[in-house]
Design an enzyme around this catalytic site. Structure first.
Site, PDB file in Angstrom:
ATOM      1  N   SER A  66      -8.050   0.020   5.235  1.00  0.00           N
ATOM      2  CA  SER A  66      -7.352   0.935   4.359  1.00  0.00           C
ATOM      3  C   SER A  66      -6.489   0.263   3.293  1.00  0.00           C
ATOM      4  O   SER A  66      -6.012   0.914   2.368  1.00  0.00           O
ATOM      5  CB  SER A  66      -6.460   1.856   5.204  1.00  0.00           C
ATOM      6  OG  SER A  66      -5.478   1.110   5.917  1.00  0.00           O
TER       7      SER A  66
ATOM      8  N   LYS B 233       0.832  -1.206   0.000  1.00  0.00           N
ATOM      9  CA  LYS B 233       0.000   0.000   0.000  1.00  0.00           C
ATOM     10  C   LYS B 233       0.870   1.261   0.000  1.00  0.00           C
ATOM     11  O   LYS B 233       2.004   1.254   0.500  1.00  0.00           O
ATOM     12  CB  LYS B 233      -0.964  -0.028   1.187  1.00  0.00           C
ATOM     13  CG  LYS B 233      -0.297  -0.055   2.550  1.00  0.00           C
ATOM     14  CD  LYS B 233      -1.234  -0.558   3.644  1.00  0.00           C
ATOM     15  CE  LYS B 233      -2.360   0.400   3.948  1.00  0.00           C
ATOM     16  NZ  LYS B 233      -3.144  -0.020   5.137  1.00  0.00           N
TER      17      LYS B 233
ATOM     18  N   SER C 229      -7.807  -2.989   8.861  1.00  0.00           N
ATOM     19  CA  SER C 229      -7.335  -2.479   7.567  1.00  0.00           C
ATOM     20  C   SER C 229      -6.740  -3.528   6.636  1.00  0.00           C
ATOM     21  O   SER C 229      -6.627  -3.290   5.440  1.00  0.00           O
ATOM     22  CB  SER C 229      -6.309  -1.367   7.790  1.00  0.00           C
ATOM     23  OG  SER C 229      -6.913  -0.260   8.400  1.00  0.00           O
TER      24      SER C 229
END
Length: 524
Positions: free
Chosen positions: A206, A131, A230
């Site tokens: 996320s 990410k 997340s």
């Protein structure tokens, strides 16, 4: 339970169901017909793209496949489907990744590596992604902020460094919500990421861009971080495996400005994969050296000898009621382990879980990071000013980010009550599980919602965040698709430093129920 209390519970459930149906109808109409991610163009490419990372590494070492061909296949796949997914922030890094792969293939062809060296390179030549909020040297490190659109990381995060050291090749970085604090992966920089199974639906957050890329076969595996679900929310929404390790198991240096020296934190980094068999080998690469002998990931686990428990609901009135298909998954898992072990999967009652939302909100205030300043890229933001700018169409932040800013103005949770509730719940669960117990826990009351749904109803994430509060290891396991073709799943929880139990049970569930289901028709 009194008549009036039962009536109130029934009315609340009815309100949840009606609201959910109305949102589904309205958003479904607004977003148009369902569309899935594109199918790979041919069978040969599909075979490469759908293999496990462990199998790819094995075939590279044995020179049955070339790293160059694998990296090229994944980079080509990204170029094609990212137009639909909108999951990539930076990449694919075609030129440098292919050059690394070419060198690896040449060195293998000339027997450059000794057997001992190959053992230290378990993912030699395998492509991976991470990410955007996790540093990759020389690559964009925006955290979804317009103010950071051109910022690049100077060093690798520790988890990225370790994966590179294991021989893996980074090929892209993926989308996140602003500074990772939302359950959808959308920001004002590149927009929202779409679910491979239904482009109208949320990938979660996320680590949502990461989950979308993995599920759509754009990468061999990925790295995520998890402070309130997340890793696991996106893994659930996108039908893949994700593991949130025991707190402290993996060094967090370079992940969302963490130094790796934080003592009190809920956040963990961990692997995200299509195949359960990849989780343990990746964890072995990422694990802090001093903890290898503690987590004992090489120790064989007899899943037949474990004790199994389940919890049917978190008990929070703010959450949706568990739907029938989700209940059926829990029932099927229970019956499987009862058949496997010859023992009952026991109902467990955990104290204070109805306070999960409040507990997580309190513990977020104890994190070393200041969300307001992170969002402002070092500048303290005024929530009312940002809301006003948003309403005028001049905002630099998503509505979700402004929600979080406004939340900071609300009354704080009672510290003594939250600490007491957390201690009570954790003590009860740890006593229940002991050294050979596993808890089967719902992932969410329902499957992935449409985009924007969480702006109205978002508390279902508490099914995930509970285990950040308790700081226990948990693995998200895909369990097939619902009637709408969206991934179902279950969480597997064990006691602190007993990650190997979660991982072994995840592998057993994959064997029994099939694991990841491709979001596109497989060519034969």
């Amino acid at each position: 339970m009194s008549f009036w209390h039962a009536l109130l519970e029934a009315l609340l459930t009815l309100v949840h169901i009606i609201t959910d149906r109305l949102l589904e109808f309205a958003l479904g109409w607004y977003l148009g017909p369902q569309k899935r991610v594109a199918t790979p163009p041919n069978v040969d490419q599909q075979v490469i793209l759908t293999k496990s990372a462990v199998e790819l590494a094995k075939q590279i070492r044995e020179r049955k496949l070339k790293s160059y061909d694998i990296v090229k296949a994944y980079c080509d796949r990204i170029e094609i489907v990212n137009r639909e997914l909108n999951a990539v922030v930076d990449g694919p890094f075609v030129k440098e990744a292919l050059e690394q792969a070419r060198v690896i293939d040449e060195q293998l062809a000339t027997n450059h590596y000794t057997d001992e060296q190959l053992l230290a390179l378990p993912f030699l030549g395998v492509p991976f992604t991470t990410k955007d909020s996790t540093c990759v040297a020389g690559k964009l490190h925006t955290l979804g902020l317009l103010a950071r659109k051109d910022v690049r990381a100077t060093n690798d995060a520790e988890c990225v460094r370790l994966m590179k050291q294991s021989g893996a090749i980074i090929i892209a970085t993926s989308n996140v919500p602003e500074v990772n604090k939302w359950i959808e992966s959308r920001n004002m920089l590149i927009g929202g990421t779409n679910n491979p199974y239904d482009l109208r639906r949320s990938v979660g957050g996320s680590s949502g861009g990461e989950a979308a890329l993995i599920s759509a076969c754009c990468t061999g595996f990925g790295l995520g971080t998890d402070i309130g679900g997340s890793i696991r929310i996106p893994a659930f929404n996108c039908g893949i495996f994700g593991h949130k390790p025991s707190t402290g198991a993996i060094n967090m240096a370079g992940c969302t400005f963490r130094t790796g020296k934080e003592q009190e934190t809920m956040v963990c980094a961990g692997p995200m994969t299509r195949h359960a068999s990849d989780l343990r080998p990746i964890m072995k690469v990422l694990l802090e050296p001093a903890l290898h002998s503690v987590l004992k990931l090489d120790e064989q686990v007899d899943v037949k000898s474990l004790r199994y428990f389940y919890v049917p609901s978190i008990g929070m009135r703010q959450c949706n009621p568990i739907n029938r298909e989700t209940e059926r998954i829990m029932y099927n898992v229970r019956k499987h382990f009862e058949s496997l072990t010859g023992k009952e999967v026991r109902l467990a009652k955990l104290p204070e879980t109805q306070l999960t939302g409040k507990m997580w909100r309190y513990w977020m205030t104890q994190e070393p990071a200041n969300f307001n300043q992170l969002l402002g890229n070092g500048v303290e933001l005024n929530p009312f000013v940002e809301l006003f700018k948003k309403l005028l169409g001049q905002g630099e932040y998503s509505m979700a980010a402004i929600y979080s800013l406004l939340d900071s103005l609300l009354p704080k949770e009672n510290e003594a009550q939250m600490r007491k509730a957390t201690k009570k719940c954790k003590a009860a669960l740890q006593e229940l599980l002991g050294e050979n117990g596993v808890l089967i826990f719902h992932s969410s009351p329902r499957t992935a919602p449409f985009h924007y749904y969480p702006l109205v109803k978002f508390m279902d994430f508490s099914y995930f965040s509970l285990f950040n509060v308790l700081r226990l290891p948990v693995t998200q396991v895909p369990m097939g698709l619902d009637a709408q073709g969206m991934p179902l799943g279950i969480q597997v929880v064990s006691n602190h430093n007993n990650d190997r139990l979660c991982l072994a049970v995840a592998e057993e569930l994959e064997r029994a129920f099939g694991g990841w289901v491709a979001p596109f028709p497989l060519k034969r």
